[in-house]
Design an enzyme around this catalytic site. Sequence first.
Site, PDB file in Angstrom:
ATOM      1  N   GLU A  17      -3.917  10.095  -4.069  1.00  0.00           N
ATOM      2  CA  GLU A  17      -2.978   8.958  -4.087  1.00  0.00           C
ATOM      3  C   GLU A  17      -3.656   7.783  -4.784  1.00  0.00           C
ATOM      4  OE1 GLU A  17      -2.118   7.691  -0.091  1.00  0.00           O
ATOM      5  OE2 GLU A  17      -1.047   5.894  -0.748  1.00  0.00           O
ATOM      6  N   ARG A  47      -2.486  -7.036   0.322  1.00  0.00           N
ATOM      7  CA  ARG A  47      -1.160  -7.583   0.044  1.00  0.00           C
ATOM      8  C   ARG A  47      -0.316  -7.681   1.325  1.00  0.00           C
ATOM      9  NH1 ARG A  47       1.418  -4.584  -4.819  1.00  0.00           N
ATOM     10  NH2 ARG A  47       2.757  -6.437  -4.683  1.00  0.00           N
ATOM     11  N   ASN A  86       1.107   8.113  -7.834  1.00  0.00           N
ATOM     12  CA  ASN A  86       1.343   6.741  -7.419  1.00  0.00           C
ATOM     13  C   ASN A  86       2.808   6.711  -6.984  1.00  0.00           C
ATOM     14  OD1 ASN A  86       1.732   4.069  -6.948  1.00  0.00           O
ATOM     15  ND2 ASN A  86       0.910   3.344  -8.912  1.00  0.00           N
ATOM     16  N   HIS A 118       5.420   3.519   1.073  1.00  0.00           N
ATOM     17  CA  HIS A 118       5.573   2.810   2.350  1.00  0.00           C
ATOM     18  C   HIS A 118       6.843   3.192   3.096  1.00  0.00           C
ATOM     19  CE1 HIS A 118       2.539   0.616   0.215  1.00  0.00           C
ATOM     20  NE2 HIS A 118       3.399   0.161  -0.672  1.00  0.00           N
ATOM     21  N   TYR A 147      -0.014  -6.326 -11.352  1.00  0.00           N
ATOM     22  CA  TYR A 147      -0.163  -4.966 -11.891  1.00  0.00           C
ATOM     23  C   TYR A 147      -0.818  -4.895 -13.269  1.00  0.00           C
ATOM     24  CZ  TYR A 147       2.960  -3.929  -8.016  1.00  0.00           C
ATOM     25  OH  TYR A 147       3.517  -3.820  -6.768  1.00  0.00           O
ATOM     26  N   HIS A 173      -3.136   3.639  -6.418  1.00  0.00           N
ATOM     27  CA  HIS A 173      -2.371   2.397  -6.560  1.00  0.00           C
ATOM     28  C   HIS A 173      -3.127   1.462  -7.487  1.00  0.00           C
ATOM     29  CE1 HIS A 173       0.243   3.571  -3.299  1.00  0.00           C
ATOM     30  NE2 HIS A 173      -0.836   3.966  -2.652  1.00  0.00           N
ATOM     31  N   LEU A 174      -2.372   0.790  -8.334  1.00  0.00           N
ATOM     32  CA  LEU A 174      -3.003  -0.196  -9.224  1.00  0.00           C
ATOM     33  C   LEU A 174      -3.570  -1.356  -8.407  1.00  0.00           C
ATOM     34  CD1 LEU A 174       0.117   0.275 -11.164  1.00  0.00           C
ATOM     35  CD2 LEU A 174      -1.906   0.070 -12.580  1.00  0.00           C
ATOM     36  N   SER A 175      -2.737  -1.893  -7.510  1.00  0.00           N
ATOM     37  CA  SER A 175      -3.165  -3.028  -6.697  1.00  0.00           C
ATOM     38  C   SER A 175      -3.851  -2.519  -5.429  1.00  0.00           C
ATOM     39  CB  SER A 175      -1.946  -3.881  -6.328  1.00  0.00           C
ATOM     40  OG  SER A 175      -1.032  -3.135  -5.536  1.00  0.00           O
ATOM     41  N   ARG A 202       2.870  -3.223   3.029  1.00  0.00           N
ATOM     42  CA  ARG A 202       2.231  -2.301   2.063  1.00  0.00           C
ATOM     43  C   ARG A 202       0.976  -1.649   2.640  1.00  0.00           C
ATOM     44  NH1 ARG A 202       4.943  -3.575  -2.815  1.00  0.00           N
ATOM     45  NH2 ARG A 202       5.594  -5.738  -2.826  1.00  0.00           N
ATOM     46  N   PRO A 245       8.901   4.708  -8.386  1.00  0.00           N
ATOM     47  CA  PRO A 245       9.862   3.712  -8.858  1.00  0.00           C
ATOM     48  C   PRO A 245       9.239   2.429  -9.406  1.00  0.00           C
ATOM     49  CG  PRO A 245       9.866   3.853  -6.461  1.00  0.00           C
ATOM     50  CD  PRO A 245       9.057   5.006  -6.956  1.00  0.00           C
ATOM     51  N   ASN A 246       9.860   1.940 -10.450  1.00  0.00           N
ATOM     52  CA  ASN A 246       9.520   0.670 -11.115  1.00  0.00           C
ATOM     53  C   ASN A 246       8.241   0.707 -11.940  1.00  0.00           C
ATOM     54  OD1 ASN A 246      11.807  -0.796  -9.986  1.00  0.00           O
ATOM     55  ND2 ASN A 246      10.736  -0.607  -8.041  1.00  0.00           N
ATOM     56  N   ASP A 279       6.327  14.929   3.431  1.00  0.00           N
ATOM     57  CA  ASP A 279       6.604  16.306   3.843  1.00  0.00           C
ATOM     58  C   ASP A 279       6.515  17.275   2.664  1.00  0.00           C
ATOM     59  OD1 ASP A 279       6.963  15.471   6.425  1.00  0.00           O
ATOM     60  OD2 ASP A 279       9.134  15.778   6.479  1.00  0.00           O
ATOM     61  N   ARG A 291       6.152  -6.027 -15.629  1.00  0.00           N
ATOM     62  CA  ARG A 291       6.460  -6.212 -14.214  1.00  0.00           C
ATOM     63  C   ARG A 291       5.309  -6.912 -13.492  1.00  0.00           C
ATOM     64  NH1 ARG A 291       5.791  -1.530  -9.702  1.00  0.00           N
ATOM     65  NH2 ARG A 291       6.708  -2.704  -7.991  1.00  0.00           N
ATOM     66  N   ALA A 310       6.682   2.121  -4.300  1.00  0.00           N
ATOM     67  CA  ALA A 310       7.287   1.648  -3.040  1.00  0.00           C
ATOM     68  C   ALA A 310       7.557   2.791  -2.061  1.00  0.00           C
ATOM     69  CB  ALA A 310       8.569   0.884  -3.341  1.00  0.00           C
TER      70      ALA A 310
HETATM   71  C1  DQA Z   1       1.842   0.164  -6.072  1.00  0.00           C
HETATM   72  C2  DQA Z   1       1.817  -0.654  -4.771  1.00  0.00           C
HETATM   73  C3  DQA Z   1       3.137  -0.551  -4.039  1.00  0.00           C
HETATM   74  O1  DQA Z   1       3.092  -1.346  -2.851  1.00  0.00           O
HETATM   75  C4  DQA Z   1       4.274  -1.076  -4.901  1.00  0.00           C
HETATM   76  O2  DQA Z   1       5.510  -0.883  -4.247  1.00  0.00           O
HETATM   77  C5  DQA Z   1       4.284  -0.493  -6.266  1.00  0.00           C
HETATM   78  C6  DQA Z   1       3.024  -0.216  -6.953  1.00  0.00           C
HETATM   79  C7  DQA Z   1       0.574  -0.032  -6.914  1.00  0.00           C
HETATM   80  O3  DQA Z   1       0.332   0.781  -7.796  1.00  0.00           O
HETATM   81  O4  DQA Z   1      -0.169  -1.010  -6.700  1.00  0.00           O
HETATM   82  O5  DQA Z   1       5.349  -0.323  -6.867  1.00  0.00           O
HETATM   83  O6  DQA Z   1       1.933   1.542  -5.737  1.00  0.00           O
END
Ligand code: DQA
Length: 145
Positions: free
Chosen positions: A98, A107, A74, A80, A23, A100-102, A111, A10-11, A87, A18, A77
């Site tokens: 897995e 953080r 990725n 978490h 990010y 993550h950008l950040s 997270r 998501p997002n 599952d 964003r 959210a």
């Molecule tokens: C994220 C980190 C997550 O905590 C956050 O909810 C995201 C992006 C990242 O790529 O850094 O939407 O997965």
Amino acid sequence: MTHILVLHGPNLNLLGQREPDTYGRVTLSEINAQLQHEAKELSLCLEILQSNHEGVLVDAIQAALGQQQGILINAAAYTHTSVALRDAIAAVALPTVEVHLSNIYKREEFRHHSWIAPVVIGQISGFGANSYRLGLRALADYLSS
Ligand code: DQA
């Protein structure tokens, strides 16, 4: 040809606009283009999906069974919050990386916990858009070894 499912949660469709301080300014389509470029070099075939809906991501993971050899995810959210995604990954038992950008450990505390970390090969976090490229390479190395 090795087939890889790439999932964006998501997002992530809003990348570029964003929270750019967190990010970066690279858009999702630019990340996907970089991944396709990398995939060509590694002789991988990518299926890429972004969804804001947990069930759509679960369906995609289930559908990967018998079709894909690995998953790059990725979960954003849902990382978490989602026992369902964890599952699904455990159920299909496909090698998964897995990303993550950040750096999620730098953080907010909420997270710091990933529900999916225990069912993946490993995690790459904190390298911006490069996390995806590094993750794809790591997955390709794992699958070819
Ligand atoms: C994220 C980190 C997550 O905590 C956050 O909810 C995201 C992006 C990242 O790529 O850094 O939407 O997965």
